[in-house]
Design a protein around this motif. Sequence first.
Motif, PDB file in Angstrom:
ATOM      1  N   LEU A  55       0.842  -1.184   0.000  1.00  0.00           N
ATOM      2  CA  LEU A  55       0.000   0.000   0.000  1.00  0.00           C
ATOM      3  C   LEU A  55       0.883   1.241   0.000  1.00  0.00           C
ATOM      4  O   LEU A  55       1.596   1.511   0.972  1.00  0.00           O
ATOM      5  CB  LEU A  55      -0.908   0.010   1.230  1.00  0.00           C
ATOM      6  CG  LEU A  55      -1.951   1.133   1.299  1.00  0.00           C
ATOM      7  CD1 LEU A  55      -3.030   0.924   0.237  1.00  0.00           C
ATOM      8  CD2 LEU A  55      -2.576   1.191   2.695  1.00  0.00           C
ATOM      9  N   ALA A  56       0.852   1.996  -1.103  1.00  0.00           N
ATOM     10  CA  ALA A  56       1.614   3.254  -1.212  1.00  0.00           C
ATOM     11  C   ALA A  56       0.684   4.378  -0.783  1.00  0.00           C
ATOM     12  O   ALA A  56      -0.070   4.925  -1.589  1.00  0.00           O
ATOM     13  CB  ALA A  56       2.112   3.457  -2.637  1.00  0.00           C
ATOM     14  N   ILE A  57       0.737   4.716   0.483  1.00  0.00           N
ATOM     15  CA  ILE A  57      -0.220   5.644   1.085  1.00  0.00           C
ATOM     16  C   ILE A  57       0.471   6.943   1.477  1.00  0.00           C
ATOM     17  O   ILE A  57       1.648   6.958   1.851  1.00  0.00           O
ATOM     18  CB  ILE A  57      -0.895   4.980   2.314  1.00  0.00           C
ATOM     19  CG1 ILE A  57      -2.033   5.844   2.854  1.00  0.00           C
ATOM     20  CG2 ILE A  57       0.119   4.614   3.389  1.00  0.00           C
ATOM     21  CD1 ILE A  57      -2.893   5.122   3.899  1.00  0.00           C
ATOM     22  N   LEU A  58      -0.273   8.026   1.395  1.00  0.00           N
ATOM     23  CA  LEU A  58       0.251   9.331   1.766  1.00  0.00           C
ATOM     24  C   LEU A  58       0.605   9.378   3.259  1.00  0.00           C
ATOM     25  O   LEU A  58       0.133   8.557   4.050  1.00  0.00           O
ATOM     26  CB  LEU A  58      -0.768  10.423   1.461  1.00  0.00           C
ATOM     27  CG  LEU A  58      -1.988  10.532   2.395  1.00  0.00           C
ATOM     28  CD1 LEU A  58      -2.642  11.888   2.236  1.00  0.00           C
ATOM     29  CD2 LEU A  58      -3.004   9.425   2.151  1.00  0.00           C
ATOM     30  N   HIS A  59       1.416  10.367   3.626  1.00  0.00           N
ATOM     31  CA  HIS A  59       1.710  10.567   5.043  1.00  0.00           C
ATOM     32  C   HIS A  59       0.532  11.250   5.720  1.00  0.00           C
ATOM     33  O   HIS A  59      -0.013  12.232   5.220  1.00  0.00           O
ATOM     34  CB  HIS A  59       2.958  11.438   5.227  1.00  0.00           C
ATOM     35  CG  HIS A  59       3.312  11.637   6.676  1.00  0.00           C
ATOM     36  ND1 HIS A  59       2.759  12.646   7.436  1.00  0.00           N
ATOM     37  CD2 HIS A  59       4.130  10.944   7.501  1.00  0.00           C
ATOM     38  CE1 HIS A  59       3.236  12.578   8.665  1.00  0.00           C
ATOM     39  NE2 HIS A  59       4.067  11.546   8.735  1.00  0.00           N
ATOM     40  N   GLN A  75       1.025  15.214  -3.556  1.00  0.00           N
ATOM     41  CA  GLN A  75       0.765  14.169  -4.534  1.00  0.00           C
ATOM     42  C   GLN A  75       2.007  13.386  -4.926  1.00  0.00           C
ATOM     43  O   GLN A  75       1.919  12.428  -5.712  1.00  0.00           O
ATOM     44  CB  GLN A  75       0.120  14.770  -5.783  1.00  0.00           C
ATOM     45  CG  GLN A  75       0.848  15.940  -6.386  1.00  0.00           C
ATOM     46  CD  GLN A  75       0.354  17.269  -5.845  1.00  0.00           C
ATOM     47  OE1 GLN A  75       0.107  17.437  -4.656  1.00  0.00           O
ATOM     48  NE2 GLN A  75       0.173  18.231  -6.734  1.00  0.00           N
ATOM     49  N   ILE A  76       3.145  13.759  -4.382  1.00  0.00           N
ATOM     50  CA  ILE A  76       4.384  13.021  -4.653  1.00  0.00           C
ATOM     51  C   ILE A  76       4.520  11.818  -3.712  1.00  0.00           C
ATOM     52  O   ILE A  76       5.322  10.917  -3.950  1.00  0.00           O
ATOM     53  CB  ILE A  76       5.608  13.959  -4.512  1.00  0.00           C
ATOM     54  CG1 ILE A  76       5.415  15.228  -5.355  1.00  0.00           C
ATOM     55  CG2 ILE A  76       6.893  13.267  -4.915  1.00  0.00           C
ATOM     56  CD1 ILE A  76       5.155  14.981  -6.832  1.00  0.00           C
ATOM     57  N   ASP A  77       3.733  11.773  -2.644  1.00  0.00           N
ATOM     58  CA  ASP A  77       3.872  10.708  -1.641  1.00  0.00           C
ATOM     59  C   ASP A  77       3.800   9.312  -2.235  1.00  0.00           C
ATOM     60  O   ASP A  77       4.569   8.422  -1.855  1.00  0.00           O
ATOM     61  CB  ASP A  77       2.789  10.846  -0.564  1.00  0.00           C
ATOM     62  CG  ASP A  77       3.125  11.885   0.487  1.00  0.00           C
ATOM     63  OD1 ASP A  77       4.122  12.602   0.323  1.00  0.00           O
ATOM     64  OD2 ASP A  77       2.365  11.988   1.473  1.00  0.00           O
ATOM     65  N   GLN A  78       2.858   9.081  -3.155  1.00  0.00           N
ATOM     66  CA  GLN A  78       2.703   7.733  -3.708  1.00  0.00           C
ATOM     67  C   GLN A  78       3.929   7.322  -4.523  1.00  0.00           C
ATOM     68  O   GLN A  78       4.368   6.171  -4.466  1.00  0.00           O
ATOM     69  CB  GLN A  78       1.442   7.653  -4.589  1.00  0.00           C
ATOM     70  CG  GLN A  78       0.143   7.766  -3.828  1.00  0.00           C
ATOM     71  CD  GLN A  78      -0.172   9.187  -3.414  1.00  0.00           C
ATOM     72  OE1 GLN A  78       0.040  10.132  -4.180  1.00  0.00           O
ATOM     73  NE2 GLN A  78      -0.686   9.362  -2.218  1.00  0.00           N
ATOM     74  N   ILE A  79       4.494   8.269  -5.268  1.00  0.00           N
ATOM     75  CA  ILE A  79       5.689   7.974  -6.064  1.00  0.00           C
ATOM     76  C   ILE A  79       6.874   7.719  -5.133  1.00  0.00           C
ATOM     77  O   ILE A  79       7.664   6.787  -5.338  1.00  0.00           O
ATOM     78  CB  ILE A  79       6.001   9.124  -7.040  1.00  0.00           C
ATOM     79  CG1 ILE A  79       4.774   9.428  -7.911  1.00  0.00           C
ATOM     80  CG2 ILE A  79       7.196   8.773  -7.921  1.00  0.00           C
ATOM     81  CD1 ILE A  79       4.936  10.650  -8.803  1.00  0.00           C
ATOM     82  N   LEU A  80       6.995   8.531  -4.084  1.00  0.00           N
ATOM     83  CA  LEU A  80       8.062   8.335  -3.109  1.00  0.00           C
ATOM     84  C   LEU A  80       7.936   6.977  -2.428  1.00  0.00           C
ATOM     85  O   LEU A  80       8.927   6.256  -2.260  1.00  0.00           O
ATOM     86  CB  LEU A  80       8.025   9.454  -2.068  1.00  0.00           C
ATOM     87  CG  LEU A  80       8.998   9.317  -0.888  1.00  0.00           C
ATOM     88  CD1 LEU A  80      10.446   9.252  -1.358  1.00  0.00           C
ATOM     89  CD2 LEU A  80       8.807  10.467   0.111  1.00  0.00           C
ATOM     90  N   SER A  81       6.722   6.614  -2.045  1.00  0.00           N
ATOM     91  CA  SER A  81       6.515   5.323  -1.387  1.00  0.00           C
ATOM     92  C   SER A  81       6.917   4.172  -2.302  1.00  0.00           C
ATOM     93  O   SER A  81       7.568   3.213  -1.869  1.00  0.00           O
ATOM     94  CB  SER A  81       5.044   5.184  -0.970  1.00  0.00           C
ATOM     95  OG  SER A  81       4.843   4.009  -0.214  1.00  0.00           O
ATOM     96  N   VAL A 124      -1.377  -0.873  -4.348  1.00  0.00           N
ATOM     97  CA  VAL A 124      -2.435   0.134  -4.373  1.00  0.00           C
ATOM     98  C   VAL A 124      -1.845   1.483  -3.970  1.00  0.00           C
ATOM     99  O   VAL A 124      -1.226   1.605  -2.911  1.00  0.00           O
ATOM    100  CB  VAL A 124      -3.597  -0.230  -3.433  1.00  0.00           C
ATOM    101  CG1 VAL A 124      -4.660   0.881  -3.453  1.00  0.00           C
ATOM    102  CG2 VAL A 124      -4.231  -1.554  -3.843  1.00  0.00           C
ATOM    103  N   LEU A 125      -2.016   2.474  -4.839  1.00  0.00           N
ATOM    104  CA  LEU A 125      -1.652   3.848  -4.514  1.00  0.00           C
ATOM    105  C   LEU A 125      -2.904   4.535  -3.995  1.00  0.00           C
ATOM    106  O   LEU A 125      -3.966   4.442  -4.629  1.00  0.00           O
ATOM    107  CB  LEU A 125      -1.147   4.594  -5.750  1.00  0.00           C
ATOM    108  CG  LEU A 125      -0.187   3.885  -6.710  1.00  0.00           C
ATOM    109  CD1 LEU A 125       0.263   4.852  -7.796  1.00  0.00           C
ATOM    110  CD2 LEU A 125       1.000   3.312  -5.987  1.00  0.00           C
TER     111      LEU A 125
END
Length: 341
Positions: free
Chosen positions: A258-262, A293-299, A316-317
């Motif tokens: 799970l690529a989730i925002l902070h 909106q960069i959080d998912q790419i960073l994750s 899942v983003l």
Amino acid sequence: MDIGIVSKGIYLPDKYITGEEIGRLANIPKEIVETKMGIRKKTIPGKNDHTCQMGIYAAKEAIDRASIDPKEIDLVIYIGEEHKEYPLWTAGIKLQEEIGANHAWAFDVAMRCGTTIMALKVAKSMMLSDQSIRTVLLAGGYRNGDFIDYNNPRTRFMYNLGAGGGALLLKKGTKRNLVLESAIVTDGSFSEDVIVTAGGTKNPITAVNLQNGLYQLDVPDPQGMKRRLEQKSMDNFLKVIREALYKSGYSEKDIDYLAILHMKRSAHEYVLRELGLSENQTIYLENYGHIGQIDQILSLELADQRGMLHDGDIVVLVSAGIGYAWGATVIRWGTPNHNFC
């Protein structure tokens, strides 16, 4: 026709502010900042870390990793924030020029911290409907931390706003990192709950407005927003995740990463519990903050670096943005094997 992510790029400024420093600025105990708010440190922009420029850095990294000629890119979609080098400006066209995508055309999209999810859906739809669009670059930067006043407790939930850039390069016909389905929910009842008060047509910038700090983010009705948001936010997080999975032919039991925002730690842990996921199936961005909106790419980048992503994994983003908007996109990571086709 399959559409997949062939590469990604991340740019992070060298400068950080620690949770302890944030605590001193906001007069909050260090332990609250680090544990409850989940900020051990976060990125802050350096002198030359402008919004579009950070997206350019990330885009160049994605292009280098994919080993493609920028002239192969057919479309550039700018996914960075509206707070950028100039107030009225199409940043995507500048980004297109700087990376040498001379055969592409470009435009900007915006849905606050939900922009990457929305742009993935837009890009996939355009690629499927237009045979001339085969390679698309999503790229942009974020530094909305510029709008935070640590002496304003109404914006405490945004003290995590950081800075950075991200990029995804999509290609039609690839079998790698397939972009499956997305789900998005927006709720306009929150549309004026988080705003920069001065600077628009309702309240133009004046010397008095600047002196009064009205160029910074504010929450006119913090208690009202919190009460209304608590009734919907977590439900909508889960709703978009489950809907995107269902549309992709999967369920929450199939999630591998799970690529989730902070967000605050308790909310992060709640989402994991509801989905039956462990801490080993995600990365909590406590050392980066919330880069919109960069959080998912960073994750994704961090998970890839740590060997957490494998062929066939269902990724899942998921995002949420003020306005309010919630979104999720499903990625089938890696390349096909005998377990799926």
